[in-house]
Motif scaffolding. Structure first.
Motif, PDB file in Angstrom:
ATOM      1  N   ASN A  27      51.786  43.076  84.981  1.00  0.00           N
ATOM      2  CA  ASN A  27      52.746  42.514  84.020  1.00  0.00           C
ATOM      3  C   ASN A  27      53.446  43.703  83.368  1.00  0.00           C
ATOM      4  O   ASN A  27      52.883  44.350  82.494  1.00  0.00           O
ATOM      5  N   LYS A  29      55.917  43.758  81.461  1.00  0.00           N
ATOM      6  CA  LYS A  29      56.500  43.450  80.143  1.00  0.00           C
ATOM      7  C   LYS A  29      57.944  43.968  80.098  1.00  0.00           C
ATOM      8  O   LYS A  29      58.611  44.018  81.135  1.00  0.00           O
ATOM      9  N   HIS A 113      51.593  33.626  78.122  1.00  0.00           N
ATOM     10  CA  HIS A 113      51.102  34.937  77.682  1.00  0.00           C
ATOM     11  C   HIS A 113      51.040  34.940  76.152  1.00  0.00           C
ATOM     12  O   HIS A 113      51.898  34.358  75.487  1.00  0.00           O
ATOM     13  N   GLU A 115      51.802  37.046  74.019  1.00  0.00           N
ATOM     14  CA  GLU A 115      53.001  37.555  73.328  1.00  0.00           C
ATOM     15  C   GLU A 115      54.055  36.463  73.220  1.00  0.00           C
ATOM     16  O   GLU A 115      54.784  36.396  72.229  1.00  0.00           O
ATOM     17  N   GLU A 185      42.759  36.164  78.865  1.00  0.00           N
ATOM     18  CA  GLU A 185      43.225  37.372  78.193  1.00  0.00           C
ATOM     19  C   GLU A 185      42.884  37.286  76.705  1.00  0.00           C
ATOM     20  O   GLU A 185      43.663  36.702  75.928  1.00  0.00           O
ATOM     21  N   ALA A 189      42.209  42.182  73.083  1.00  0.00           N
ATOM     22  CA  ALA A 189      42.047  43.226  74.106  1.00  0.00           C
ATOM     23  C   ALA A 189      43.374  43.626  74.737  1.00  0.00           C
ATOM     24  O   ALA A 189      43.444  44.610  75.473  1.00  0.00           O
ATOM     25  N   ILE A 190      44.436  42.883  74.437  1.00  0.00           N
ATOM     26  CA  ILE A 190      45.718  43.154  75.102  1.00  0.00           C
ATOM     27  C   ILE A 190      46.426  44.332  74.441  1.00  0.00           C
ATOM     28  O   ILE A 190      46.740  44.287  73.244  1.00  0.00           O
ATOM     29  N   GLY A 191      46.636  45.367  75.230  1.00  0.00           N
ATOM     30  CA  GLY A 191      47.383  46.532  74.760  1.00  0.00           C
ATOM     31  C   GLY A 191      46.671  47.331  73.683  1.00  0.00           C
ATOM     32  O   GLY A 191      47.271  48.188  73.046  1.00  0.00           O
ATOM     33  N   GLY A 228      42.402  39.774  81.847  1.00  0.00           N
ATOM     34  CA  GLY A 228      43.461  40.657  81.373  1.00  0.00           C
ATOM     35  C   GLY A 228      43.159  41.136  79.970  1.00  0.00           C
ATOM     36  O   GLY A 228      42.690  40.372  79.122  1.00  0.00           O
ATOM     37  N   GLY A 229      43.412  42.392  79.731  1.00  0.00           N
ATOM     38  CA  GLY A 229      43.172  42.961  78.406  1.00  0.00           C
ATOM     39  C   GLY A 229      42.624  44.362  78.549  1.00  0.00           C
ATOM     40  O   GLY A 229      41.414  44.548  78.689  1.00  0.00           O
ATOM     41  N   SER A 230      43.555  45.353  78.598  1.00  0.00           N
ATOM     42  CA  SER A 230      43.168  46.767  78.707  1.00  0.00           C
ATOM     43  C   SER A 230      42.297  47.055  79.924  1.00  0.00           C
ATOM     44  O   SER A 230      41.420  47.922  79.880  1.00  0.00           O
ATOM     45  N   MET A 231      42.522  46.324  81.000  1.00  0.00           N
ATOM     46  CA  MET A 231      41.816  46.673  82.246  1.00  0.00           C
ATOM     47  C   MET A 231      42.475  47.935  82.798  1.00  0.00           C
ATOM     48  O   MET A 231      43.696  48.077  82.761  1.00  0.00           O
ATOM     49  N   LEU A 249      44.984  40.716  85.437  1.00  0.00           N
ATOM     50  CA  LEU A 249      46.382  40.741  85.021  1.00  0.00           C
ATOM     51  C   LEU A 249      46.511  42.014  84.182  1.00  0.00           C
ATOM     52  O   LEU A 249      45.837  42.156  83.158  1.00  0.00           O
ATOM     53  N   ILE A 250      47.324  42.923  84.665  1.00  0.00           N
ATOM     54  CA  ILE A 250      47.311  44.288  84.147  1.00  0.00           C
ATOM     55  C   ILE A 250      48.637  44.603  83.452  1.00  0.00           C
ATOM     56  O   ILE A 250      49.697  44.496  84.076  1.00  0.00           O
ATOM     57  N   GLY A 251      48.554  45.020  82.201  1.00  0.00           N
ATOM     58  CA  GLY A 251      49.761  45.411  81.473  1.00  0.00           C
ATOM     59  C   GLY A 251      50.000  46.904  81.606  1.00  0.00           C
ATOM     60  O   GLY A 251      50.519  47.384  82.611  1.00  0.00           O
ATOM     61  N   GLY A 252      49.584  47.656  80.593  1.00  0.00           N
ATOM     62  CA  GLY A 252      49.863  49.094  80.536  1.00  0.00           C
ATOM     63  C   GLY A 252      49.539  49.848  81.814  1.00  0.00           C
ATOM     64  O   GLY A 252      50.339  50.680  82.272  1.00  0.00           O
TER      65      GLY A 252
HETATM   66  C1  PEP Z   1      48.876  41.804  79.442  1.00  0.00           C
HETATM   67  O1  PEP Z   1      49.806  41.962  78.676  1.00  0.00           O
HETATM   68  O2  PEP Z   1      48.845  40.817  80.180  1.00  0.00           O
HETATM   69  C2  PEP Z   1      47.819  42.817  79.469  1.00  0.00           C
HETATM   70  C3  PEP Z   1      46.690  42.529  80.031  1.00  0.00           C
HETATM   71  O3  PEP Z   1      48.131  44.030  78.875  1.00  0.00           O
HETATM   72  P1  PEP Z   1      47.195  45.336  78.845  1.00  0.00           P
HETATM   73  O4  PEP Z   1      46.618  45.511  80.212  1.00  0.00           O
HETATM   74  O5  PEP Z   1      48.125  46.442  78.474  1.00  0.00           O
HETATM   75  O6  PEP Z   1      46.142  45.085  77.826  1.00  0.00           O
END
Ligand code: PEP
Length: 271
Positions: A27, A29, A113, A115, A185, A189-191, A228-231, A249-252
């Protein structure tokens, strides 16, 4: 022997074996530029050639979808969007319809999501409608659910996740979940760099699967539930080793090809 009976009568040994293909979805973003996205796509495409078992997908901002489709054509990497309209066409300035995403080759679309829920006021009913329109257009919705830190501290994680899930099940029926993917998620833990422990994540994933199994055991057994969440590359293997965690589900960490590919490799090795 080929078993030809109904799915919910599968022999127990078959339902206990993990048969779900892991999915790692990035993801992105609201990040990227034409040159940066071209570089990221090239890196993901090149590295994905060595991912044999896991499915890999990226979800760039809408404007990069045409170049994503062009760059990933001929590769095994799929792509999706981060959002879609509740409406199908017409006078909805600034919105993007499910049919348009399909037209640009999207396989997935993220709905619900945190956000979008918190910053854009998307409630359970809106998320359920987005799930429905995505599905109707032949897209696979990635339905995000998860509790805030406050809710975890109040020990209402299961109630929150159940409410978010039930909104979709009540609108579309439990069988509809088979057309999508769920992402647990935890909002805290997200971001944040604060990942759920593998045990914390597994507990909620198992809860989600059990709640769905109460309604349809076959749907629950086949459903992919991502964390998902800082994985990241350092914690992915431990999380993915849990029996009910079927990907991420991977953000950063999806914004740099080597980091993202390391998670994909961990998913590949988790089978
Ligand atoms: C996300 O926004 O879906 C997410 C998991 O972000 P992050 O990996 O950066 O925590």
């Amino acid at each position: 022997m080929i078993f030809t009976g109904p799915a919910d009568k599968l022999p127990r040994f078959l339902t206990e074996v993990r048969m779900r293909q892991p999915l790692v979805a990035g993801n992105w973003k609201m990040n990227g530029s034409k040159s940066g996205v071209a570089e990221l796509l090239a890196g993901v495409k090149a590295g994905a050639g060595s991912i044999a078992r896991a499915e890999v997908a990226v979800c760039p901002p809408y404007v990069f979808l045409p170049m994503t489709a062009a760059a990933l054509a001929g590769s095994t990497v799929r792509w999706g969007a981060q959002n879609l309209s509740t409406e199908t066409a017409g006078a909805y300035t600034g919105e993007v319809a499910a049919s348009m995403l399909k037209d640009f080759g999207c396989t997935y679309v993220i709905v619900g999501h945190s956000e979008r829920r918190t910053l854009y006021g998307e409630d359970d009913a809106i998320v359920a409608r987005k799930f429905a329109v995505a599905r109707a257009a032949g897209l696979k919705p990635i339905l995000c659910v998860g509790e805030t830190l406050e809710e975890r501290e109040q020990s209402v994680t299961e109630q929150v996740v159940a409410r978010q899930l039930d909104a979709v099940i009540e609108r579309e029926g439990v069988a509809a979940l088979a057309d999508g993917v769920i992402a647990y998620e935890p909002v805290w833990a997200i971001g944040t760099g604060r990942t759920a422990t593998p045990e914390q994540a597994q507990e909620v994933h198992a809860f989600i699967r059990a709640r769905i199994a109460d309604r349809d055991a076959a749907v629950a057994a086949g459903l992919r539930i991502l964390y998902g969440g800082s994985m990241n590359a350092g914690n992915a293997a431990e999380l993915l080793a849990k029996p009910d965690i079927d990907g991420g589900l991977i953000g950063g960490a999806s914004l740099k090809a080597p980091d993202f590919l390391a998670i994909c490799q961990a998913a590949d090795a988790s089978l």
